[in-house]
Design an enzyme around this catalytic site. Structure first.
Site, PDB file in Angstrom:
ATOM      1  N   CYS A  85     -11.273  13.553   4.584  1.00 59.47           N
ATOM      2  CA  CYS A  85     -10.596  12.539   3.755  1.00 59.47           C
ATOM      3  C   CYS A  85     -11.409  12.213   2.504  1.00 59.47           C
ATOM      4  CB  CYS A  85     -10.425  11.223   4.518  1.00 59.47           C
ATOM      5  SG  CYS A  85      -9.372  11.301   5.953  1.00 59.47           S
ATOM      6  N   HIS A 103      -7.519   4.779   6.231  1.00 57.71           N
ATOM      7  CA  HIS A 103      -6.577   5.841   6.590  1.00 57.71           C
ATOM      8  C   HIS A 103      -6.101   5.566   8.006  1.00 57.71           C
ATOM      9  CE1 HIS A 103      -4.484   9.466   7.089  1.00 57.71           C
ATOM     10  NE2 HIS A 103      -5.411  10.106   7.782  1.00 57.71           N
ATOM     11  N   HIS A 105      -3.475   6.149  11.272  1.00 55.15           N
ATOM     12  CA  HIS A 105      -2.561   7.061  11.964  1.00 55.15           C
ATOM     13  C   HIS A 105      -1.573   6.264  12.811  1.00 55.15           C
ATOM     14  CE1 HIS A 105      -4.971  11.142  11.966  1.00 55.15           C
ATOM     15  NE2 HIS A 105      -4.700  10.698  10.749  1.00 55.15           N
ATOM     16  N   GLU A 128       9.435 -12.123   4.506  1.00 54.38           N
ATOM     17  CA  GLU A 128       8.331 -13.038   4.202  1.00 54.38           C
ATOM     18  C   GLU A 128       6.978 -12.330   4.163  1.00 54.38           C
ATOM     19  OE1 GLU A 128       8.412 -16.032   3.222  1.00 54.38           O
ATOM     20  OE2 GLU A 128       6.386 -16.830   3.584  1.00 54.38           O
ATOM     21  N   HIS A 179       2.366  11.749   9.797  1.00 51.40           N
ATOM     22  CA  HIS A 179       0.905  11.661   9.830  1.00 51.40           C
ATOM     23  C   HIS A 179       0.406  10.207   9.826  1.00 51.40           C
ATOM     24  CE1 HIS A 179      -3.009  13.407   7.821  1.00 51.40           C
ATOM     25  NE2 HIS A 179      -3.273  12.335   8.543  1.00 51.40           N
TER      26      HIS A 179
HETATM   27 ZN   LIG Z   1      -5.232  11.759   8.980  1.00 60.61          ZN
END
Ligand SMILES: [Zn+2]
Length: 217
Positions: A85, A103, A105, A128, A179
């Site tokens: 990443c 990140h 999942h 809201e 993903h």
């Molecule tokens: Zn990922």
């Protein structure tokens, strides 16, 4: 390597604490997902392919703000690997000015993107909880982009960059079909809040869809 400052140590502890929280929420189970924070003059990133809930501050990768490695050799010698990443986090930092990136999942994201009619954006309005996204008000329509998944995380870079270059107004996330999502904020606490809000919005969309009621578009 220089002696870490008190702030750098605190940020390392915070990153590990957030990983444990996100693991308990199902956002980084099975070694997936991750977090990165800006800390003073460096970027902190959790290692790849390890149980995220067990990461220790001494196992966090530290990169200079140009993303050159500072402690990679030391950690790689211990069998740790920098997350795939990393270039994605870098693109988000550079294009949004973020101070932290998550990140996730979360299964809620994956389900919400698969509703019939959802193509390249997820959107909500008159909810809201939208007020938890920086600058968004209750009646306002809010949209986030969806990019297609790729076999490897690093291959997402070009479509992520395209999405960042044409972000809908006030969007604080890019979703990845089948993903999860990349979510950011000015600092760790804002990124956490945004991640929680998007998770809530997707749970809401999924619940509405299962009842046959109004859905995301
Ligand atoms: Zn990922």
């Amino acid at each position: 390597m220089s002696v870490p400052t008190a702030q750098r140590l605190a940020d390392g502890e915070l990153l590990c604490e957030l990983l444990r929280q996100f693991y308990s929420q199902g956002w980084c189970s099975g070694t997936g997902g991750g977090i990165s924070l800006r800390s003073e003059d460096c970027i902190l990133i959790a290692p790849s392919g390890v149980a995220k809930e067990r990461v220790q501050p001494s196992e966090i990768f530290e990169l200079a703000t140009d993303f050159s490695p500072r402690n990679a050799a030391v950690l790689e010698a211990r069998g740790l690997k920098l997350s795939e990443c990393a270039p994605l986090f870098q693109a988000i930092y550079e294009k949004t000015g973020a101070g932290a990136v998550i990140h996730s999942h979360s299964v809620q994201f994956v389900v919400a993107m698969n509703h019939p009619g959802v193509k390249d954006r997820l959107g909500w309005e008159r909810v809201e909880m939208l007020k938890g996204i920086r600058g968004v008000s209750y009646p306002e329509r809010h949209e986030v982009p969806i990019i297609p998944n790729t076999p490897r995380e690093c291959q997402l870079l070009s479509s992520l960059c395209e999405a960042l270059d044409s972000l809908p107004s006030k969007a604080q996330a890019v979703f990845v079909r089948d993903h999860g999502a990349y979510i950011w904020g000015r600092d760790a606490m804002e990124a956490k809040r945004h991640a929680e809000i998007y998770d809530w919005l997707c749970q809401y969309a999924n619940a509405m869809h299962s009842l046959g009621l109004k859905d995301t578009v």
